[in-house]
Structure formats: C-alpha cells, structure tokens
Design a protein around this motif. Structure first.
Motif, mmCIF file in Angstrom:
data_model
loop_
_atom_site.group_PDB
_atom_site.id
_atom_site.type_symbol
_atom_site.label_atom_id
_atom_site.label_comp_id
_atom_site.label_asym_id
_atom_site.label_seq_id
_atom_site.Cartn_x
_atom_site.Cartn_y
_atom_site.Cartn_z
ATOM 1 N N LEU A 1 -46.084 -17.560 0.621
ATOM 2 C CA LEU A 1 -47.204 -18.381 1.077
ATOM 3 C C LEU A 1 -48.413 -17.472 1.201
ATOM 4 O O LEU A 1 -48.419 -16.517 1.998
ATOM 5 N N GLY A 2 -49.433 -17.727 0.374
ATOM 6 C CA GLY A 2 -50.613 -16.870 0.354
ATOM 7 C C GLY A 2 -51.441 -17.025 1.621
ATOM 8 O O GLY A 2 -51.203 -17.919 2.449
ATOM 9 N N SER A 3 -52.411 -16.164 1.723
ATOM 10 C CA SER A 3 -53.234 -16.120 2.925
ATOM 11 C C SER A 3 -53.878 -17.484 3.198
ATOM 12 O O SER A 3 -54.441 -18.116 2.311
ATOM 13 N N GLY A 4 -53.748 -17.948 4.435
ATOM 14 C CA GLY A 4 -54.381 -19.215 4.820
ATOM 15 C C GLY A 4 -53.681 -20.457 4.311
ATOM 16 O O GLY A 4 -54.219 -21.563 4.453
ATOM 17 N N CYS B 1 -40.990 -21.052 -4.296
ATOM 18 C CA CYS B 1 -42.341 -21.583 -4.532
ATOM 19 C C CYS B 1 -43.402 -20.552 -4.165
ATOM 20 O O CYS B 1 -43.174 -19.671 -3.345
ATOM 21 N N MET B 2 -44.562 -20.705 -4.800
ATOM 22 C CA MET B 2 -45.741 -19.910 -4.436
ATOM 23 C C MET B 2 -46.794 -20.898 -3.952
ATOM 24 O O MET B 2 -47.169 -21.813 -4.690
ATOM 25 N N ILE B 3 -47.210 -20.746 -2.708
ATOM 26 C CA ILE B 3 -48.290 -21.588 -2.188
ATOM 27 C C ILE B 3 -49.526 -20.696 -2.139
ATOM 28 O O ILE B 3 -49.565 -19.723 -1.380
ATOM 29 N N GLY B 4 -50.498 -20.975 -3.010
ATOM 30 C CA GLY B 4 -51.636 -20.079 -3.181
ATOM 31 C C GLY B 4 -52.488 -19.944 -1.927
ATOM 32 O O GLY B 4 -52.412 -20.766 -1.004
ATOM 33 N N ALA B 5 -53.305 -18.913 -1.929
ATOM 34 C CA ALA B 5 -54.188 -18.673 -0.778
ATOM 35 C C ALA B 5 -55.039 -19.916 -0.521
ATOM 36 O O ALA B 5 -55.654 -20.457 -1.441
ATOM 37 N N GLY B 6 -55.032 -20.374 0.701
ATOM 38 C CA GLY B 6 -55.861 -21.515 1.085
ATOM 39 C C GLY B 6 -55.315 -22.870 0.693
ATOM 40 O O GLY B 6 -55.916 -23.894 1.019
ATOM 41 N N LEU C 1 -48.483 -23.952 -6.023
ATOM 42 C CA LEU C 1 -49.583 -24.835 -5.608
ATOM 43 C C LEU C 1 -50.824 -23.974 -5.439
ATOM 44 O O LEU C 1 -50.737 -22.877 -4.916
ATOM 45 N N TYR C 2 -51.977 -24.505 -5.825
ATOM 46 C CA TYR C 2 -53.196 -23.784 -5.496
ATOM 47 C C TYR C 2 -54.328 -24.779 -5.303
ATOM 48 O O TYR C 2 -54.255 -25.916 -5.740
ATOM 49 N N SER C 3 -55.347 -24.330 -4.615
ATOM 50 C CA SER C 3 -56.556 -25.104 -4.381
ATOM 51 C C SER C 3 -56.295 -26.285 -3.463
ATOM 52 O O SER C 3 -55.178 -26.723 -3.253
ATOM 53 N N LEU D 1 -44.726 -15.106 4.677
ATOM 54 C CA LEU D 1 -45.947 -15.792 5.093
ATOM 55 C C LEU D 1 -47.023 -14.717 5.191
ATOM 56 O O LEU D 1 -46.908 -13.772 5.985
ATOM 57 N N SER D 2 -48.051 -14.840 4.366
ATOM 58 C CA SER D 2 -49.165 -13.885 4.447
ATOM 59 C C SER D 2 -49.955 -14.168 5.730
ATOM 60 O O SER D 2 -49.505 -14.932 6.567
ATOM 61 N N ALA D 3 -51.132 -13.570 5.825
ATOM 62 C CA ALA D 3 -51.924 -13.749 7.051
ATOM 63 C C ALA D 3 -52.464 -15.171 7.176
ATOM 64 O O ALA D 3 -52.712 -15.844 6.170
HETATM 65 C C1 LIG Z 1 -52.396 -19.308 -6.702
HETATM 66 C C2 LIG Z 1 -52.173 -17.916 -7.302
HETATM 67 C C3 LIG Z 1 -50.731 -17.520 -7.148
HETATM 68 C C4 LIG Z 1 -52.538 -18.017 -8.782
HETATM 69 O O1 LIG Z 1 -52.457 -16.760 -9.354
HETATM 70 P P1 LIG Z 1 -52.648 -16.606 -10.951
HETATM 71 O O2 LIG Z 1 -51.570 -17.383 -11.654
HETATM 72 O O3 LIG Z 1 -52.752 -15.150 -11.248
HETATM 73 O O4 LIG Z 1 -53.976 -17.394 -11.230
HETATM 74 P P2 LIG Z 1 -55.407 -16.856 -11.737
HETATM 75 O O5 LIG Z 1 -55.956 -15.833 -10.810
HETATM 76 O O6 LIG Z 1 -55.268 -16.520 -13.192
HETATM 77 O O7 LIG Z 1 -56.301 -18.163 -11.594
HETATM 78 C C5 LIG Z 1 -56.079 -19.330 -12.388
HETATM 79 C C6 LIG Z 1 -57.093 -20.380 -11.963
HETATM 80 O O8 LIG Z 1 -56.760 -20.853 -10.648
HETATM 81 C C7 LIG Z 1 -57.838 -20.625 -9.731
HETATM 82 N N1 LIG Z 1 -57.218 -20.177 -8.491
HETATM 83 C C8 LIG Z 1 -56.286 -19.172 -8.365
HETATM 84 N N2 LIG Z 1 -55.907 -19.060 -7.095
HETATM 85 C C9 LIG Z 1 -56.602 -19.969 -6.394
HETATM 86 C C10 LIG Z 1 -56.637 -20.311 -5.030
HETATM 87 N N3 LIG Z 1 -55.848 -19.682 -4.150
HETATM 88 N N4 LIG Z 1 -57.449 -21.310 -4.641
HETATM 89 C C11 LIG Z 1 -58.232 -21.942 -5.536
HETATM 90 N N5 LIG Z 1 -58.240 -21.663 -6.859
HETATM 91 C C12 LIG Z 1 -57.443 -20.679 -7.276
HETATM 92 C C13 LIG Z 1 -58.702 -19.570 -10.387
HETATM 93 O O9 LIG Z 1 -60.054 -19.701 -9.994
HETATM 94 C C14 LIG Z 1 -58.510 -19.878 -11.856
HETATM 95 O O10 LIG Z 1 -59.328 -20.978 -12.201
HETATM 96 P P3 LIG Z 1 -60.098 -21.034 -13.624
HETATM 97 O O11 LIG Z 1 -59.005 -21.021 -14.651
HETATM 98 O O12 LIG Z 1 -60.849 -22.311 -13.533
HETATM 99 O O13 LIG Z 1 -60.933 -19.805 -13.660
HETATM 100 C C15 LIG Z 1 -53.044 -16.830 -6.617
HETATM 101 O O14 LIG Z 1 -54.403 -16.959 -6.969
HETATM 102 C C16 LIG Z 1 -52.944 -16.830 -5.095
HETATM 103 O O15 LIG Z 1 -53.571 -17.608 -4.375
HETATM 104 N N6 LIG Z 1 -52.109 -15.872 -4.620
HETATM 105 C C17 LIG Z 1 -51.908 -15.611 -3.193
HETATM 106 C C18 LIG Z 1 -52.582 -14.287 -2.826
HETATM 107 C C19 LIG Z 1 -52.362 -13.967 -1.379
HETATM 108 O O16 LIG Z 1 -52.741 -14.700 -0.479
HETATM 109 N N7 LIG Z 1 -51.692 -12.838 -1.146
HETATM 110 C C20 LIG Z 1 -51.350 -12.418 0.194
HETATM 111 C C21 LIG Z 1 -52.261 -11.380 0.727
HETATM 112 S S1 LIG Z 1 -51.942 -9.800 0.045
#
Ligand SMILES: CC(C)(COP(=O)(O)OP(=O)(O)OC[C@H]1O[C@@H](n2cnc3c(N)ncnc32)[C@H](O)[C@@H]1OP(=O)(O)O)[C@@H](O)C(=O)NCCC(=O)NCCS
Length: 210
Positions: free
Chosen positions: A168-171, A184-189, A202-204, A150-152
């Motif tokens: 699980l990304g930040s937020g 699974c990867m749950i993107g930031a936010g 999941l993202y966005s 779990l990130s921050a």
């Molecule tokens: C979701 C995630 C895994 C996708 O990574 P990725 O496959 O490299 O994706 P990309 O950066 O190539 O982005 C692909 C598209 O998704 C969008 N996107 C990526 N992450 C997003 C997010 N978290 N929220 C909203 N949109 C996001 C990008 O804007 C891009 O859109 P576009 O194609 O219209 O330009 C990554 O962005 C993420 O959120 N990782 C978590 C990071 C984190 O919190 N780390 C812990 C702290 S160190």
C-alpha cells in the motif's frame, strides 16, 4: 538482558528502522544493533550509523542469540529473505516504536515492524512480517495479511481486509469492510472503495461531485 538485533537489508528503510530501534529506551524490546546483512558490503557507506557489516543475506548464519529485523518493504523480498533465513535458524523480532499505539485486543504476528505514530486499533489482526510505516493506521477489526507493507500515512479502515503480500503506497486508503486480495499494489494516494481482486494495481482517485 538487552536483545541483540541484526538488521536485514541496508536500504533507506533500514536506516529508518535503525533510528527507531535506537529510540527504544526501556522495556523488553530494548536492544543493541550488533550488525547489518545485505547483498552489498557498502550498503551504509556514506552514512553515519556505526553498524558493522556482517555479511550477505544469501549466506549469513544467524547465531542463536540474535534477533533479525526485517528492514525491507517489498513483500516479495520479505518472503524470499524470511524463508531463506528461517531455514538457517533465524528468528525474527517484532519491533514496536514507543510512539506506536496498539490496542490490547489487537493481534500482532512475528517480524512485524510498527514505525513511529502508527496505530493498530481494537481487535485488528496484523499478520507475520507486516510492515507499518509512520503515521499509518489499521482500524478496528481490520486484518492485514502476511508480508504486506503499509507505507507512510496509510489508512486501513474498520473491518477492511488486506490480503497477503500487498504493498500500500504512501497515503493509500482502504474503506471500511473492503477486501483487498493477495498480491495487490495500492498506489500512492489511491483509495480502494470496493473489493480489489488478487494481483491488481490501483492508482489515482478522481474525487467526484455527489
Ligand atoms: C501506482 C504505481 C505502482 C504505478 O507505478 P508504475 O507502474 O511504475 O507507473 P508509472 O510511474 O509508469 O505511471 C503510469 C501512469 O500512472 C500515473 N500514476 C502512477 N502512479 C500514480 C499515483 N499514485 N497516482 C496517480 N497517478 C499515478 C502516472 O502519472 C502515469 O500516467 P501517464 O501515463 O498519464 O503519464 C506507483 O506510481 C505508486 O503509486 N507506487 C507507490 C509508491 C509509494 O508510495 N511507495 C512507498 C514509499 S517509499
């Protein structure tokens, strides 16, 4: 007797973990950081941490009197490093920052890291090698699978289940009772509002008007 800690991996999270361990001023987890292992001998070069480099994660032989601290966020890296180091006799520490809040009914596994201001609520289960970064919370009765991170600012709500090896990304948020599969990867936010199959990203989260 003070514990002896060896930090496993020398990236940014390791520097955070070194800082958090040095803030543990009392209690059984208080210990001295005796060194760091990483594939790169220059992992802490340019930073002022005064932690000796002890060797590569690939061939380090952990002495019996040290506890290893798994200072890496990637679930895959955690899995690989722990299996290699346990095979060489390594024992992993659970590190709980003094400002983390853990319910007495919660279960914590081995090799867990709870960073500052994280919360593990009543009857939650945090499995082995789970990492919980700052300001994240695990709700009552929630379960977090082995090697997950779990990130921050992550919020896993009551009765939710997060499978093994998830990041699980930040937020990120997981709503109550929602089940997130393994790997699974749950993107930031992002917010998991319903079940997430194994291996999914999941993202966005467009918020919608009711
Ligand atoms: C979701 C995630 C895994 C996708 O990574 P990725 O496959 O490299 O994706 P990309 O950066 O190539 O982005 C692909 C598209 O998704 C969008 N996107 C990526 N992450 C997003 C997010 N978290 N929220 C909203 N949109 C996001 C990008 O804007 C891009 O859109 P576009 O194609 O219209 O330009 C990554 O962005 C993420 O959120 N990782 C978590 C990071 C984190 O919190 N780390 C812990 C702290 S160190």
């Amino acid at each position: 007797m003070m514990k002896k800690y060896v930090i496993v991996c020398g990236g940014g999270f390791a520097r955070e973990v070194i800082s958090w361990i040095r803030q543990i001023a009392t209690g059984p987890a208080q210990g001295e950081i005796v060194g760091i292992i990483d594939h790169s001998p220059s992992c802490l070069e340019g930073f002022d941490y005064d932690v000796p480099y002890l060797g590569s994660t690939a061939d380090y032989q952990p002495p019996a009197d040290v506890e290893l601290v798994l200072a890496v966020g990637s679930p895959k890296a955690k899995q690989e490093l722990t299996s290699a180091l346990i095979a060489r006799g390594g024992k992993f520490a659970t590190i709980i920052h003094p400002t983390a809040v853990v319910a007495s009914s919660a279960k914590l596994g081995t090799g867990v890291i709870l960073c500052p201001l994280s919360v593990v609520s009543a009857d939650a289960t945090v499995s082995d090698f789970v990492t919980v970064n700052v300001l994240s919370s695990i709700g009552h009765d929630a379960q977090i699978g082995t090697f997950s991170t779990l990130s921050a600012h992550v919020d896993v709500m009551g009765f939710a289940k997060v499978g093994d090896g998830c990041l699980l990304g930040s937020g990120a948020r997981v709503l109550p009772k929602v089940k997130v599969g393994a790997g699974c990867m749950i993107g930031a936010g992002a917010t998991a509002i319903r079940g997430v199959p194994d291996g999914m990203t999941l993202y966005s989260q467009p918020s919608k008007r009711m």
